[in-house]
Design a protein around this motif. Structure first.
Motif, short mmCIF file in Angstrom:
data_model
loop_
_atom_site.label_atom_id
_atom_site.label_comp_id
_atom_site.label_asym_id
_atom_site.label_seq_id
_atom_site.Cartn_x
_atom_site.Cartn_y
_atom_site.Cartn_z
N PHE A 1 0.80 -1.22 0.00
CA PHE A 1 0.00 0.00 0.00
C PHE A 1 0.84 1.28 0.00
CE2 PHE A 1 -2.53 -3.31 2.10
CZ PHE A 1 -3.60 -3.33 1.21
N LEU A 2 2.14 1.18 0.15
CA LEU A 2 2.99 2.36 0.18
C LEU A 2 3.49 2.66 -1.23
CD1 LEU A 2 5.03 1.56 3.40
CD2 LEU A 2 3.08 3.10 3.16
N PRO A 3 3.32 3.90 -1.69
CA PRO A 3 3.68 4.20 -3.08
C PRO A 3 5.19 4.16 -3.36
CG PRO A 3 2.99 6.18 -1.93
CD PRO A 3 2.74 5.03 -1.00
N TYR A 4 6.00 4.39 -2.36
CA TYR A 4 7.45 4.42 -2.57
C TYR A 4 8.12 3.08 -2.25
CZ TYR A 4 7.04 5.40 2.39
OH TYR A 4 6.69 5.34 3.71
N ARG A 5 7.35 2.07 -1.94
CA ARG A 5 7.88 0.73 -1.66
C ARG A 5 7.21 -0.26 -2.60
NH1 ARG A 5 11.84 0.28 2.47
NH2 ARG A 5 11.38 -1.88 2.08
N SER A 6 7.77 -1.44 -2.70
CA SER A 6 7.16 -2.47 -3.55
C SER A 6 7.09 -3.79 -2.79
CB SER A 6 7.96 -2.65 -4.84
OG SER A 6 9.24 -3.13 -4.56
N PHE A 7 6.01 -4.50 -3.01
CA PHE A 7 5.81 -5.81 -2.41
C PHE A 7 6.68 -6.82 -3.13
CE2 PHE A 7 3.62 -9.93 -2.52
CZ PHE A 7 3.52 -10.18 -1.18
N ASN A 8 7.40 -7.63 -2.37
CA ASN A 8 8.25 -8.65 -2.96
C ASN A 8 8.10 -9.93 -2.13
OD1 ASN A 8 10.22 -10.23 -4.08
ND2 ASN A 8 11.79 -8.65 -4.04
N PRO A 9 7.51 -10.98 -2.68
CA PRO A 9 7.32 -12.21 -1.91
C PRO A 9 8.64 -12.87 -1.51
CG PRO A 9 6.61 -12.51 -4.19
CD PRO A 9 6.94 -11.06 -4.02
N ILE A 10 9.70 -12.62 -2.26
CA ILE A 10 11.00 -13.19 -1.88
C ILE A 10 11.50 -12.55 -0.59
CG2 ILE A 10 13.41 -13.42 -2.59
CD1 ILE A 10 12.35 -13.76 -5.46
N ASP A 11 11.28 -11.24 -0.44
CA ASP A 11 11.64 -10.57 0.82
C ASP A 11 10.86 -11.17 1.99
OD1 ASP A 11 13.46 -8.87 -0.31
OD2 ASP A 11 12.09 -7.17 -0.45
N MET A 12 9.59 -11.47 1.77
CA MET A 12 8.78 -12.07 2.82
C MET A 12 9.34 -13.44 3.18
SD MET A 12 4.65 -12.55 3.11
CE MET A 12 4.52 -13.08 1.44
N GLY A 13 9.78 -14.20 2.19
CA GLY A 13 10.39 -15.50 2.47
C GLY A 13 11.67 -15.36 3.28
N TYR A 14 12.48 -14.36 2.96
CA TYR A 14 13.70 -14.12 3.72
C TYR A 14 13.39 -13.65 5.15
CZ TYR A 14 16.76 -14.87 -0.27
OH TYR A 14 17.44 -15.43 -1.31
N ASN A 15 12.34 -12.86 5.30
CA ASN A 15 11.92 -12.47 6.65
C ASN A 15 11.54 -13.69 7.47
OD1 ASN A 15 12.25 -9.77 6.00
ND2 ASN A 15 10.07 -9.41 5.62
N LEU A 16 10.78 -14.59 6.86
CA LEU A 16 10.38 -15.82 7.55
C LEU A 16 11.59 -16.70 7.85
CD1 LEU A 16 7.15 -16.65 5.54
CD2 LEU A 16 7.28 -15.92 7.92
N LEU A 17 12.50 -16.82 6.89
CA LEU A 17 13.70 -17.62 7.10
C LEU A 17 14.53 -17.06 8.26
CD1 LEU A 17 15.59 -19.91 6.17
CD2 LEU A 17 16.64 -18.24 4.62
N GLY A 18 14.67 -15.76 8.31
CA GLY A 18 15.40 -15.14 9.42
C GLY A 18 14.74 -15.41 10.75
N GLY A 19 13.43 -15.38 10.78
CA GLY A 19 12.71 -15.69 12.02
C GLY A 19 12.90 -17.12 12.45
N PHE A 20 12.84 -18.05 11.49
CA PHE A 20 13.04 -19.46 11.83
C PHE A 20 14.48 -19.72 12.29
CE2 PHE A 20 9.31 -20.24 8.94
CZ PHE A 20 8.46 -20.60 9.97
N LEU A 21 15.43 -19.04 11.69
CA LEU A 21 16.82 -19.17 12.15
C LEU A 21 16.96 -18.62 13.57
CD1 LEU A 21 18.83 -18.22 8.94
CD2 LEU A 21 18.60 -20.47 9.99
N ALA A 22 16.26 -17.54 13.87
CA ALA A 22 16.29 -16.99 15.23
C ALA A 22 15.71 -18.00 16.23
CB ALA A 22 15.52 -15.68 15.28
N VAL A 23 14.64 -18.67 15.85
CA VAL A 23 14.05 -19.70 16.72
C VAL A 23 15.07 -20.81 16.95
CG1 VAL A 23 12.29 -21.50 16.86
CG2 VAL A 23 11.66 -19.21 16.12
N GLY A 24 15.77 -21.21 15.89
CA GLY A 24 16.80 -22.25 16.04
C GLY A 24 17.91 -21.83 16.99
N VAL A 25 18.37 -20.58 16.86
CA VAL A 25 19.41 -20.08 17.77
C VAL A 25 18.92 -20.05 19.20
CG1 VAL A 25 20.76 -18.02 18.36
CG2 VAL A 25 20.64 -18.79 15.99
#
Length: 69
Positions: free
Chosen positions: A31-55
């Motif tokens: 919804f932000l005009p100066y940003r763009s939605f990227n599903p790959i970024d969302m996947g990396y966000n999720l991956l980072g969270g799962f790695l944090a859970v592992g740590v």
């Protein structure tokens, strides 16, 4: 009778909050005009969270092993 879902399973609570935050932050960019939605970024966000859970799980296991000595 009311039974709390996350009373005993804090890891499930953390994973749920982390996943909702990752999806929410990336979805907000739709919804932000100066940003763009990227599903790959969302996947990396999720991956980072799962790695944090592992740590967190590994560090908790080692801290319990040290306290038992």
């Amino acid at each position: 009778m009311y039974k709390p879902v996350f009373k005993h399973n804090l890891i499930a609570k953390f994973i749920t909050v982390m996943a909702l935050a990752a999806i929410g932050f990336e979805g907000l960019q739709w919804f932000l005009p100066y940003r763009s939605f990227n599903p790959i970024d969302m996947g990396y966000n999720l991956l980072g969270g799962f790695l944090a859970v592992g740590v967190i799980l590994v560090s908790r296991r080692f801290s319990h092993m040290k306290s038992a000595d």
